[in-house]
Design a protein around this motif. Structure first.
Motif, PDB file in Angstrom:
ATOM      1  N   LYS A 352       0.818  -1.228   0.000  1.00  0.00           N
ATOM      2  CA  LYS A 352       0.000   0.000   0.000  1.00  0.00           C
ATOM      3  C   LYS A 352       0.850   1.275   0.000  1.00  0.00           C
ATOM      4  O   LYS A 352       0.565   2.248   0.695  1.00  0.00           O
ATOM      5  CB  LYS A 352      -0.961  -0.009   1.186  1.00  0.00           C
ATOM      6  CG  LYS A 352      -1.918  -1.177   1.174  1.00  0.00           C
ATOM      7  CD  LYS A 352      -3.060  -0.939   2.128  1.00  0.00           C
ATOM      8  CE  LYS A 352      -4.197  -1.910   2.032  1.00  0.00           C
ATOM      9  NZ  LYS A 352      -3.953  -3.283   1.727  1.00  0.00           N
ATOM     10  N   LYS A 353       1.937   1.252  -0.760  1.00  0.00           N
ATOM     11  CA  LYS A 353       2.824   2.419  -0.829  1.00  0.00           C
ATOM     12  C   LYS A 353       2.328   3.435  -1.859  1.00  0.00           C
ATOM     13  O   LYS A 353       2.771   4.561  -1.887  1.00  0.00           O
ATOM     14  CB  LYS A 353       4.246   1.980  -1.232  1.00  0.00           C
ATOM     15  CG  LYS A 353       4.879   0.999  -0.276  1.00  0.00           C
ATOM     16  CD  LYS A 353       5.783   1.717   0.688  1.00  0.00           C
ATOM     17  CE  LYS A 353       6.617   0.722   1.466  1.00  0.00           C
ATOM     18  NZ  LYS A 353       7.218   1.318   2.622  1.00  0.00           N
ATOM     19  N   ILE A 354       1.476   2.959  -2.793  1.00  0.00           N
ATOM     20  CA  ILE A 354       1.019   3.839  -3.877  1.00  0.00           C
ATOM     21  C   ILE A 354      -0.484   3.708  -3.998  1.00  0.00           C
ATOM     22  O   ILE A 354      -1.041   2.626  -3.828  1.00  0.00           O
ATOM     23  CB  ILE A 354       1.673   3.423  -5.207  1.00  0.00           C
ATOM     24  CG1 ILE A 354       3.149   3.796  -5.206  1.00  0.00           C
ATOM     25  CG2 ILE A 354       0.997   4.096  -6.396  1.00  0.00           C
ATOM     26  CD1 ILE A 354       3.836   3.464  -6.504  1.00  0.00           C
ATOM     27  N   LYS A 355      -1.123   4.807  -4.326  1.00  0.00           N
ATOM     28  CA  LYS A 355      -2.583   4.763  -4.518  1.00  0.00           C
ATOM     29  C   LYS A 355      -2.900   4.408  -5.955  1.00  0.00           C
ATOM     30  O   LYS A 355      -2.336   4.990  -6.879  1.00  0.00           O
ATOM     31  CB  LYS A 355      -3.177   6.135  -4.187  1.00  0.00           C
ATOM     32  CG  LYS A 355      -4.013   6.111  -2.914  1.00  0.00           C
ATOM     33  CD  LYS A 355      -4.739   7.409  -2.745  1.00  0.00           C
ATOM     34  CE  LYS A 355      -6.119   7.297  -3.360  1.00  0.00           C
ATOM     35  NZ  LYS A 355      -6.846   8.550  -3.296  1.00  0.00           N
ATOM     36  N   PHE A 356      -3.749   3.432  -6.122  1.00  0.00           N
ATOM     37  CA  PHE A 356      -4.190   3.078  -7.473  1.00  0.00           C
ATOM     38  C   PHE A 356      -5.603   3.588  -7.708  1.00  0.00           C
ATOM     39  O   PHE A 356      -6.359   3.755  -6.752  1.00  0.00           O
ATOM     40  CB  PHE A 356      -4.141   1.562  -7.659  1.00  0.00           C
ATOM     41  CG  PHE A 356      -2.752   1.049  -7.873  1.00  0.00           C
ATOM     42  CD1 PHE A 356      -2.295   0.762  -9.151  1.00  0.00           C
ATOM     43  CD2 PHE A 356      -1.885   0.868  -6.805  1.00  0.00           C
ATOM     44  CE1 PHE A 356      -1.009   0.308  -9.358  1.00  0.00           C
ATOM     45  CE2 PHE A 356      -0.599   0.419  -7.003  1.00  0.00           C
ATOM     46  CZ  PHE A 356      -0.159   0.132  -8.283  1.00  0.00           C
ATOM     47  N   ASN A 357      -5.929   3.820  -8.981  1.00  0.00           N
ATOM     48  CA  ASN A 357      -7.286   4.292  -9.311  1.00  0.00           C
ATOM     49  C   ASN A 357      -8.236   3.106  -9.428  1.00  0.00           C
ATOM     50  O   ASN A 357      -7.889   1.996  -9.041  1.00  0.00           O
ATOM     51  CB  ASN A 357      -7.261   5.085 -10.612  1.00  0.00           C
ATOM     52  CG  ASN A 357      -6.218   6.176 -10.551  1.00  0.00           C
ATOM     53  OD1 ASN A 357      -5.939   6.690  -9.469  1.00  0.00           O
ATOM     54  ND2 ASN A 357      -5.637   6.515 -11.684  1.00  0.00           N
ATOM     55  N   ASN A 358      -9.340   3.351 -10.020  1.00  0.00           N
ATOM     56  CA  ASN A 358     -10.345   2.310 -10.187  1.00  0.00           C
ATOM     57  C   ASN A 358      -9.834   1.239 -11.163  1.00  0.00           C
ATOM     58  O   ASN A 358      -9.938   1.385 -12.372  1.00  0.00           O
ATOM     59  CB  ASN A 358     -11.628   2.966 -10.725  1.00  0.00           C
ATOM     60  CG  ASN A 358     -12.676   1.943 -11.031  1.00  0.00           C
ATOM     61  OD1 ASN A 358     -12.670   0.846 -10.459  1.00  0.00           O
ATOM     62  ND2 ASN A 358     -13.561   2.285 -11.951  1.00  0.00           N
ATOM     63  N   ILE A 359      -9.232   0.192 -10.609  1.00  0.00           N
ATOM     64  CA  ILE A 359      -8.531  -0.744 -11.488  1.00  0.00           C
ATOM     65  C   ILE A 359      -9.397  -1.907 -11.959  1.00  0.00           C
ATOM     66  O   ILE A 359      -9.044  -2.578 -12.893  1.00  0.00           O
ATOM     67  CB  ILE A 359      -7.257  -1.302 -10.811  1.00  0.00           C
ATOM     68  CG1 ILE A 359      -7.560  -1.883  -9.455  1.00  0.00           C
ATOM     69  CG2 ILE A 359      -6.190  -0.256 -10.739  1.00  0.00           C
ATOM     70  CD1 ILE A 359      -6.347  -2.479  -8.784  1.00  0.00           C
ATOM     71  N   LYS A 360     -10.516  -2.120 -11.334  1.00  0.00           N
ATOM     72  CA  LYS A 360     -11.299  -3.324 -11.649  1.00  0.00           C
ATOM     73  C   LYS A 360     -11.715  -3.378 -13.116  1.00  0.00           C
ATOM     74  O   LYS A 360     -11.521  -4.356 -13.815  1.00  0.00           O
ATOM     75  CB  LYS A 360     -12.533  -3.377 -10.750  1.00  0.00           C
ATOM     76  CG  LYS A 360     -12.306  -4.266  -9.556  1.00  0.00           C
ATOM     77  CD  LYS A 360     -13.546  -5.071  -9.225  1.00  0.00           C
ATOM     78  CE  LYS A 360     -13.175  -6.166  -8.246  1.00  0.00           C
ATOM     79  NZ  LYS A 360     -13.653  -5.882  -6.889  1.00  0.00           N
ATOM     80  N   SER A 361     -12.271  -2.236 -13.584  1.00  0.00           N
ATOM     81  CA  SER A 361     -12.819  -2.230 -14.944  1.00  0.00           C
ATOM     82  C   SER A 361     -11.716  -2.407 -15.982  1.00  0.00           C
ATOM     83  O   SER A 361     -11.970  -2.826 -17.101  1.00  0.00           O
ATOM     84  CB  SER A 361     -13.584  -0.932 -15.187  1.00  0.00           C
ATOM     85  OG  SER A 361     -12.689   0.140 -15.005  1.00  0.00           O
ATOM     86  N   ASN A 362     -10.473  -2.086 -15.623  1.00  0.00           N
ATOM     87  CA  ASN A 362      -9.409  -2.186 -16.617  1.00  0.00           C
ATOM     88  C   ASN A 362      -8.933  -3.609 -16.886  1.00  0.00           C
ATOM     89  O   ASN A 362      -8.207  -3.847 -17.837  1.00  0.00           O
ATOM     90  CB  ASN A 362      -8.234  -1.289 -16.220  1.00  0.00           C
ATOM     91  CG  ASN A 362      -8.548   0.146 -16.586  1.00  0.00           C
ATOM     92  OD1 ASN A 362      -9.482   0.387 -17.345  1.00  0.00           O
ATOM     93  ND2 ASN A 362      -7.798   1.077 -16.051  1.00  0.00           N
ATOM     94  N   ASP A 363      -9.318  -4.544 -16.042  1.00  0.00           N
ATOM     95  CA  ASP A 363      -9.042  -5.949 -16.342  1.00  0.00           C
ATOM     96  C   ASP A 363      -9.711  -6.348 -17.653  1.00  0.00           C
ATOM     97  O   ASP A 363      -9.183  -7.143 -18.415  1.00  0.00           O
ATOM     98  CB  ASP A 363      -9.548  -6.856 -15.211  1.00  0.00           C
ATOM     99  CG  ASP A 363      -8.529  -6.907 -14.066  1.00  0.00           C
ATOM    100  OD1 ASP A 363      -7.559  -6.115 -14.121  1.00  0.00           O
ATOM    101  OD2 ASP A 363      -8.711  -7.723 -13.157  1.00  0.00           O
ATOM    102  N   LYS A 364     -10.863  -5.749 -17.898  1.00  0.00           N
ATOM    103  CA  LYS A 364     -11.594  -6.026 -19.145  1.00  0.00           C
ATOM    104  C   LYS A 364     -10.767  -5.589 -20.347  1.00  0.00           C
ATOM    105  O   LYS A 364     -10.721  -6.259 -21.374  1.00  0.00           O
ATOM    106  CB  LYS A 364     -12.920  -5.259 -19.148  1.00  0.00           C
ATOM    107  CG  LYS A 364     -14.070  -6.023 -18.599  1.00  0.00           C
ATOM    108  CD  LYS A 364     -15.364  -5.265 -18.903  1.00  0.00           C
ATOM    109  CE  LYS A 364     -16.388  -5.595 -17.839  1.00  0.00           C
ATOM    110  NZ  LYS A 364     -17.375  -4.528 -17.686  1.00  0.00           N
ATOM    111  N   ILE A 365     -10.121  -4.423 -20.193  1.00  0.00           N
ATOM    112  CA  ILE A 365      -9.297  -3.905 -21.300  1.00  0.00           C
ATOM    113  C   ILE A 365      -8.155  -4.875 -21.590  1.00  0.00           C
ATOM    114  O   ILE A 365      -7.851  -5.192 -22.736  1.00  0.00           O
ATOM    115  CB  ILE A 365      -8.746  -2.494 -20.948  1.00  0.00           C
ATOM    116  CG1 ILE A 365      -9.909  -1.539 -20.733  1.00  0.00           C
ATOM    117  CG2 ILE A 365      -7.791  -1.992 -22.022  1.00  0.00           C
ATOM    118  CD1 ILE A 365      -9.514  -0.132 -20.351  1.00  0.00           C
TER     119      ILE A 365
END
Ligand SMILES: [Zn+2]
Length: 482
Positions: A352-365
């Motif tokens: 948890k050193k970096i904040k990620f954005n909404n990553i769930k939907s990008n698995d589809k990409i």
């Protein structure tokens, strides 16, 4: 399961791939090397593509039984069965036995496959261990009336095969003038080929066997049919080879199979284009070739040659140059740096050193990229397009790196690599010494505190020690300077 389309030289059409026998098990025969000399990059182009095809079939849920011969007997210096036996000639030159020559160059061939991550065939068989099978085929051909005898051997009468002249839509009349189809006075037709050659009366050959017709050795064109029959059955799915087999070797295989079984040995005949060097075909006989080890001597990663091969469509000829392979080497290194970066991000995310954005939907990409990749390969093995898809995925992720799940990226890269076999994720990484890691960490802290003079000093120190820092927005990676 997706739909594979492949160009079949037998019909001269791109066809939908439909297995012959079992819906899940594919029989694949690929003509192997004549083991009298070093394997070079010209041959390897074909072997890389055969490997891609095999892995693509597996990715499409097929099982593949892959058989390859090694020619250690009967391949004469001319494809029309004149001249010396390539193996015996080389044995004399090196003052070794034919078996030693075969053993040495087979090992060289296998070493090359390993360097290029080419999976070995399920069966790799030397022709000299299949003499009985070859004699059996010649006997069958004789019984069916396809064979005649001359003073130097037994020949196959190609005029007895109705479609011989039009196999692969080639006009064999035109090929008469081709030096490979040169006429031997006792041959009935210029295209007839030797099934069994008698040993010369005044000379003892190293490799010769008894047969119903006299002591001698089998012709080159019978071994593949014999091995294919033995291991894959009389009619199987795929037969591959270099484009140099289109005029002579493969029509001769088909002619024998048709004569014995009434079927053309395999359903799909797939051929790979030549590799040119200085605008001429790379070949052993002309001496115009580069070996993989020559590239390694230039500190080029052998897998860069795989990247180079995939950059040109398999049916086209490709132009070889050191510069082109060098640029593939650089591209491969960029791919490795990318995967190192993602691996670092995976750890940073875990802690948890970096904040990620909404990553769930990008698995589809990512899944869509992989689907496009497979579709490109399924469309007549379009490797340049498949590579383009990989590069555009990398570039899109780079633009938006905090919105993808690093684990999903690595998983997707591994899926691509199950066919490409470039060690994208699992490449060798130089171990970074602890001391360098500590210096890099200190530098990073100084940089964040905007103490740029101190951070620059540490960067210089790290560089002097032979390592470099690759800075990204919120993290860094370390690599060895090469
Ligand atoms: Zn063959």
């Amino acid at each position: 399961m997706n739909n594979i389309k492949i160009y079949n030289s037998f019909s001269s059409n791109v066809e939908d791939f439909k297995p012959v026998n079992k819906p899940y098990l594919i029989g694949m025969y690929t003509c192997g090397p004549t083991v009298y000399s070093f394997t070079h990059t010209g041959h390897l182009r074909t072997y890389v593509f055969e490997d891609i095809l095999k892995k693509l079939l597996i990715q499409n849920d097929f099982l593949v039984e892959h058989v390859m011969n090694t020619t250690d007997i009967g391949h004469l210096t001319s494809d029309s069965d004149t001249g010396e036996d390539k193996m015996e000639k080389q044995a004399k030159k090196e003052n070794k036995s034919v078996y030693q020559i075969a053993n040495f160059y087979t090992k060289d061939f296998l070493w090359n496959l390993k360097q290029l991550n080419i999976t070995r065939p399920n069966i790799l068989a030397p022709a000299s261990l299949h003499i009985k099978e070859q004699i059996d085929i010649i006997k069958k051909l004789e019984n069916k009336g396809y064979v005649y005898k001359t003073s130097d051997g037994l020949y196959f009468d190609t005029s007895k095969v109705e479609n011989y002249k039009t196999i692969f839509n080639q006009n064999k009349e035109e090929l008469k003038s081709d030096e490979r189809i040169e006429n031997i006075s006792e041959k009935k037709n210029p295209t007839d080929f030797a099934l069994w050659k008698f040993s010369p009366k005044d000379e003892k050959r190293q490799m010769e066997w008894k047969s119903p017709w006299g002591i001698g050795f089998p012709g080159w064109h019978t071994e593949c049919v014999a091995m294919a029959f033995k291991y894959l059955g009389s009619y199987f799915d795929i037969h591959c080879g270099g484009a140099d087999h289109i005029p002579v070797h493969h029509p001769n295989e088909i002619a024998q199979a048709e004569a014995v079984t009434g079927k053309p040995l395999a359903k799909y005949w797939i051929h790979f284009g030549f590799l040119l060097k200085n605008s001429e075909k790379m070949s052993k006989s002309s001496g115009n070739f580069t070996k993989l080890v020559d590239l390694i001597d230039l500190k080029i990663n052998p897998l860069a040659y795989r990247v180079f091969v995939l950059g040109t469509y398999y049916r086209k000829t490709a132009d070889f140059s050191i510069e082109a392979v060098q640029s593939s080497h650089n591209a491969l290194n960029n791919l490795y740096s990318f995967s190192e970066k993602i691996k670092t991000l995976k750890w940073l995310k875990l802690f948890k050193k970096i904040k990620f954005n909404n990553i769930k939907s990008n698995d589809k990409i990512l899944n869509q990229y992989y689907e496009n990749f497979i579709n490109a390969l399924n469309d007549d093995l379009n490797t340049p397009k498949a590579m383009e898809i990989l590069w555009s995925m990398v570039s899109d992720i780079n633009k938006n790196i905090y919105s993808f799940n690093p684990s999903s990226i690595l998983k997707t890269l591994n899926k691509f690599d199950s066919i490409l076999s470039l060690n994208i994720v699992n490449h060798k990484v130089d171990r970074i010494p602890w001391k360098i890691k500590v210096l890099a960490k200190k530098r990073f802290i100084f940089k964040r505190q905007k103490k740029f003079e101190l951070s620059d000093q540490l960067r210089d120190q790290i560089t002097t020690l032979g390592y470099q820092i690759n800075d990204y927005q919120t993290f860094y990676t370390i690599s060895k300077i090469k």
